[in-house]
Design an enzyme around this catalytic site. Structure first.
Site, PDB file in Angstrom:
ATOM      1  CG  LEU A  40     -31.573 -12.248 -14.292  1.00  0.00           C
ATOM      2  CD1 LEU A  40     -30.386 -12.791 -13.505  1.00  0.00           C
ATOM      3  CD2 LEU A  40     -31.497 -12.701 -15.746  1.00  0.00           C
ATOM      4  CB  CYS A  87     -25.774   0.687  34.671  1.00  0.00           C
ATOM      5  SG  CYS A  87     -24.647  -0.655  34.268  1.00  0.00           S
ATOM      6  CB  CYS A 134     -23.134   2.417  32.225  1.00  0.00           C
ATOM      7  SG  CYS A 134     -22.387   2.406  33.854  1.00  0.00           S
ATOM      8  CE  LYS A 186     -33.440 -15.263  -5.366  1.00  0.00           C
ATOM      9  NZ  LYS A 186     -32.941 -13.892  -5.166  1.00  0.00           N
ATOM     10  CE  LYS A 201     -30.342 -13.137  -9.130  1.00  0.00           C
ATOM     11  NZ  LYS A 201     -30.243 -12.074  -8.139  1.00  0.00           N
ATOM     12  CG  ASP A 237      -0.678   5.139  -0.460  1.00  0.00           C
ATOM     13  OD1 ASP A 237      -1.531   4.821  -1.302  1.00  0.00           O
ATOM     14  OD2 ASP A 237      -0.817   4.950   0.768  1.00  0.00           O
ATOM     15  CG  ASP A 254      -1.986  -0.996   1.169  1.00  0.00           C
ATOM     16  OD1 ASP A 254      -2.061  -1.689   0.129  1.00  0.00           O
ATOM     17  OD2 ASP A 254      -2.745  -1.120   2.147  1.00  0.00           O
ATOM     18  CE1 TYR A 255       5.424   5.425   2.563  1.00  0.00           C
ATOM     19  CE2 TYR A 255       7.043   4.048   1.444  1.00  0.00           C
ATOM     20  CZ  TYR A 255       6.676   5.265   1.999  1.00  0.00           C
ATOM     21  OH  TYR A 255       7.541   6.305   1.984  1.00  0.00           O
ATOM     22  CB  CYS A 280     -22.662  -0.327  38.234  1.00  0.00           C
ATOM     23  SG  CYS A 280     -22.954   1.039  37.105  1.00  0.00           S
ATOM     24  CD  GLU A 299     -22.714 -14.858 -15.869  1.00  0.00           C
ATOM     25  OE1 GLU A 299     -22.090 -15.280 -16.853  1.00  0.00           O
ATOM     26  OE2 GLU A 299     -23.337 -13.790 -15.852  1.00  0.00           O
ATOM     27  CE1 TYR A 334     -25.215  -8.442 -14.691  1.00  0.00           C
ATOM     28  CE2 TYR A 334     -23.898  -8.739 -12.705  1.00  0.00           C
ATOM     29  CZ  TYR A 334     -25.009  -8.216 -13.340  1.00  0.00           C
ATOM     30  OH  TYR A 334     -25.907  -7.458 -12.649  1.00  0.00           O
ATOM     31  CB  CYS A 370     -19.739   0.219  35.317  1.00  0.00           C
ATOM     32  SG  CYS A 370     -20.857  -1.089  34.786  1.00  0.00           S
ATOM     33  CG  ASP A 399     -27.266 -10.442  -2.600  1.00  0.00           C
ATOM     34  OD1 ASP A 399     -28.032  -9.680  -3.213  1.00  0.00           O
ATOM     35  OD2 ASP A 399     -27.531 -10.927  -1.485  1.00  0.00           O
TER      36      ASP A 399
HETATM   37  S1  IVH Z   1     -27.747 -10.832 -16.163  1.00  0.00           S
HETATM   38  C1  IVH Z   1     -30.472  -9.002 -19.240  1.00  0.00           C
HETATM   39  N1  IVH Z   1     -25.932 -11.891 -14.590  1.00  0.00           N
HETATM   40  O1  IVH Z   1     -29.503 -10.054 -10.564  1.00  0.00           O
HETATM   41  C2  IVH Z   1     -29.445  -9.523 -18.304  1.00  0.00           C
HETATM   42  N2  IVH Z   1     -27.552 -10.487 -13.591  1.00  0.00           N
HETATM   43  O2  IVH Z   1     -32.275 -10.612  -9.931  1.00  0.00           O
HETATM   44  C3  IVH Z   1     -29.827  -9.324 -16.901  1.00  0.00           C
HETATM   45  N3  IVH Z   1     -27.233 -10.168 -11.175  1.00  0.00           N
HETATM   46  O3  IVH Z   1     -30.859  -7.264 -12.150  1.00  0.00           O
HETATM   47  C4  IVH Z   1     -28.812  -9.491 -15.869  1.00  0.00           C
HETATM   48  N4  IVH Z   1     -25.427 -11.408 -10.994  1.00  0.00           N
HETATM   49  O4  IVH Z   1     -28.565  -7.009 -10.977  1.00  0.00           O
HETATM   50  C5  IVH Z   1     -27.021 -11.108 -14.659  1.00  0.00           C
HETATM   51  N5  IVH Z   1     -24.235 -12.866 -13.349  1.00  0.00           N
HETATM   52  C6  IVH Z   1     -25.298 -12.088 -13.419  1.00  0.00           C
HETATM   53  C7  IVH Z   1     -25.821 -11.454 -12.291  1.00  0.00           C
HETATM   54  C8  IVH Z   1     -26.962 -10.662 -12.405  1.00  0.00           C
HETATM   55  C9  IVH Z   1     -26.285 -10.625 -10.350  1.00  0.00           C
HETATM   56  C10 IVH Z   1     -28.327  -9.289 -10.735  1.00  0.00           C
HETATM   57  C11 IVH Z   1     -28.697  -8.205 -11.690  1.00  0.00           C
HETATM   58  C12 IVH Z   1     -30.146  -8.436 -12.011  1.00  0.00           C
HETATM   59  C13 IVH Z   1     -30.594  -9.208 -10.832  1.00  0.00           C
HETATM   60  C14 IVH Z   1     -31.850  -9.999 -11.098  1.00  0.00           C
END
Ligand code: IVH
Length: 718
Positions: free
Chosen positions: A124, A457, A475, A363, A156, A78, A74-75, A460, A154, A267, A480, A158
């Protein structure tokens, strides 16, 4: 057509199926950039080297954020960055818009104006099991008019979805999803995300404009560290990385956004414009190749995780297998996304108003459950903060039984309108501590009772206070017993002095019996008293006393963390420890000096300053020193030597006998010292070799510079 010189140059073609998976840099390019970085670190840089510095910093960013494999400390990073800023200051007119220094924005964003997405950002459709996927596969085959479909799978992610637009190779716009048609323009904040390239070589393939979709995410480790810092500041932690990512994108201060260290995964290419006469670039025929192509241009895409399959059965097997591995990823994932690989087929299959027909989410099992809120206990923390803790009927969530959940402070309880007897929805995201998402008032039967906050508290029984600018009741009785026990436990804990065997239970037991009373008393335990206690054999006593003995040489940052200074979490403790060689140096520091340290704000500065000025604390530190606890930064040299000279400035003059000038300068920089170019009041050390001239005279005149011979310098360097 693809095949531009830059791409052909880019290294070995390691993937037999897709010619596009090669790194952004060849091994030779990597070595050159790394070596040049090291060289420039030890040298005075000249304006013509600005371009090289920019390439080095872009490379360092890519290694750090896309590859997760940092090459510079990091240093060092920087320092390189600072050298570039200094060069750019000399000719501000020639700073390119995609210079790494141009991510930074000064001042606050006004607001985030609405912008229209080039194509709507769809969401989706979801599937939850094999049957759903088999149905979806059948529909795909109908729509595609063929049974021969290749799927790409791939993670998904979050987080918060974003759209990026590159025009003529430059990032010109970043936007949130918004309602899918209109998003909010957040370009300034997107530029703070260092894994997102500010420019990319699209133009060489005739792509004059391209819109890329992805997810802004927070590394689980970054999230945990951020929450630990919030906790140290008495703030309620953020619920999960998803909320943290989307909240951060809307922060008006880009500097704060930068500090939150967001990441991104891209993606989807949602739209592009080709220069007339150009053919569609070869990789833009399938999703898999397109993501490899983006990766090759420096974008973070899921190349490591994505897989292709020729049957839905294989997809299903992969989904089940991956679900078990979900926690291995550095980011939170809530499922997998299955996409038809061919862009031609995708186009043929089309979309509904809400989602594409060629993609679906699988999911993972929710890490949520409902339970009954039975009781709220009020715990006294080491700073006297009173934390309400919900006791719920034990419920399994994602393999862990949850029975106790922190509610942080009164505001959280009020905002969620929680009542005793409520049915509550509980979530436990990956490595994140469980939290109550909400109460379910629709399930109340009238027997629910309000949660009443204590005014005294619970330990105490002194009256509690609530400072005007804080969300927690406290407190304020410094002696305490509950607080003292918490402070002792914190001092002994794994991340502080790491005294194995001194867990909360033993601390409490020893404290209640008067065997320990204060932090220094840990180091003068009367072991004969412990022997008389049940449950302590010879072996456990010797282990415990060894662990205490060993803690005396823990690194300074652990001691500082262990002292329990308000607002000083683990990371801040490291920052503080790096700034001195001996703890008592802080006795003379002003709040301004603390605030001059990286990432130290006024709150931390005031707290640290107060702490080291308070007589009782100085007394405690004296006692620790007398007991043999090291107050020195003795781990600096093993800590890659980093930081030992942080903030110290050096200049060499005359001819050195034993060292090359550049090696001597590198030694200083290794230890976080800074090389200056001239003698000024900012200079701390002038190292003089043979035939030193005017610089030595000037330094003598100033009277504030420490003058060292080469030998003295070598001694200082250890
Ligand atoms: S494809 C038209 N790929 O999940 C293509 N979405 O629940 C649409 N998301 O709105 C998106 N990982 O924000 C795609 N590998 C992935 C994803 C992904 C997360 C999110 C995305 C989408 C939401 C739907």
């Amino acid at each position: 057509m693809l095949g531009s010189p830059a791409l052909l140059l880019s290294g070995t073609l390691s993937n037999p199926y897709s010619p596009y998976l090669s790194n952004m840099y060849t091994p030779v390019q990597e070595k050159n950039l790394y070596d040049s970085g090291k060289e420039l670190l030890a040298a005075q840089v000249q304006p013509p080297q600005a371009d090289l510095l920019r390439s080095i910093i872009n490379y360092a960013d890519w290694k750090y954020y896309v590859q997760n494999d940092p090459v510079f400390s990091d240093y060092e990073y920087d320092q390189l960055y600072k050298k570039l800023t200094e060069l750019e200051k000399m000719s501000p007119a020639s700073i390119p818009g995609d210079s790494p220094t141009q991510r930074v924005a000064k001042g606050l964003s006004e607001k985030f104006p609405p912008v229209a997405h080039l194509v709507p950002m769809l969401s989706l459709d979801n599937t939850y099991n094999a049957e759903d996927l088999l149905d979806w596969d059948r529909r795909c085959k109908d729509l595609a008019g063929t049974a021969d479909i290749e799927y790409c799978v791939e993670p998904k992610y979050d987080g918060a979805s974003i759209s990026l637009v590159y025009e003529q190779g430059l990032l010109t716009r970043g936007a949130t999803r918004g309602d899918g048609v209109m998003g909010e323009e957040i370009t300034t904040n997107v530029r703070q995300i260092r894994s997102i390239p500010l420019s990319a070589a699209f133009v060489q393939d005739g792509l004059t404009q391209i819109e890329i979709r992805g997810e802004v995410v927070i590394h689980k480790k970054v999230f945990a560290a951020y929450n630990a810092q919030r906790a140290a500041e008495g703030l309620a932690p953020l619920a999960n990385p998803r909320n943290a990512a989307s909240g951060t994108l809307r922060i008006l201060d880009p500097e704060e956004v930068r500090k939150r260290k967001l990441s991104a995964v891209l993606y989807h290419i949602s739209d592009y414009t080709l220069l007339s006469g150009n053919e569609i670039p070869e990789p833009l025929h399938t999703h898999f190749d397109a993501l490899q192509y983006l990766y090759q241009l420096g974008f973070p895409t899921p190349v490591q995780e994505m897989k292709r399959f020729r049957s839905i059965e294989e997809v299903i097997a992969f989904c089940h297998e991956f679900e078990h591995r979900r926690d291995e990823l550095p980011y939170e994932v809530d499922g997998l996304v299955i996409k038809v690989n061919s862009f031609d087929l995708q186009e043929k299959m089309g979309m509904t108003a809400h989602h594409p027909r060629w993609a679906v989410a699988f999911k993972f099992k929710a890490r949520q459950a409902t339970s009954k809120l039975r009781k709220v206990e009020f715990q006294v923390g080491r700073t006297g903060s009173i934390t309400p803790v919900a006791k719920i009927d034990p419920v399994p969530i994602g393999g862990v039984t949850v029975a106790s959940i922190s509610l942080f402070n009164e505001d959280v309880v009020r905002e969620k309108d929680l009542h005793l007897g409520d049915t509550v929805l509980v979530e436990r995201a990956g490595d994140v501590i469980p939290y109550i998402v909400k109460a379910m008032p629709e399930l109340r039967d009238g027997s629910e009772q309000p949660i009443i906050f204590p005014t005294l508290c619970p330990d105490c029984e002194q009256p509690l206070e609530k400072p005007a600018d804080e969300a927690v009741w406290r407190c304020i009785n410094i002696s305490c017993p509950a607080q003292v026990v918490e402070r002792l436990s914190h001092f002994c804990s794994k991340d502080a002095m790491d005294i194995r065997g001194m867990g909360a239970a033993n601390v409490k037991k020893f404290f209640d019996l008067g065997i320990i009373t204060t932090i220094p008393s840990l180091y003068r335990i009367d072991w004969s008293r412990v022997e008389q206690l049940g449950g302590f054999g010879e072996k456990s006593i010797s282990n415990l006393s060894n662990a205490i003995e060993q803690s005396k040489t823990e690194p300074l940052n652990r001691l500082i963390f262990g002292l329990g200074i308000r607002h000083v979490g683990e990371t801040m403790a490291k920052t503080l420890a790096h700034a001195v060689s001996y703890l008592k140096e802080f006795y003379d520091w002003t709040a301004d000096q603390f605030q001059a340290l990286e990432d130290v704000g006024p709150k931390v500065a005031a707290a640290a300053c107060d702490f080291f000025h308070l007589a009782e604390n100085r007394h405690m530190i004296d006692e620790l020193e007398q007991q043999g606890v090291s107050l020195y930064n003795h781990h600096k040299s093993s800590d890659q030597g980093e930081g030992a000279l942080a903030g110290k400035t050096f200049l060499f003059t005359g001819t050195l006998n034993k060292l090359k000038r550049s090696d001597a300068e590198a030694m200083v920089e290794e230890k976080s010292g800074v090389i200056l170019s001239g003698v000024s009041s900012k200079l701390n050390y002038l190292v003089v070799g043979a035939d030193a001239g005017s610089k030595l005279e000037k330094a003598k005149k100033l009277g504030t510079v420490t003058i060292l011979t080469e030998d003295e310098f070598l001694t200082l360097m250890g």
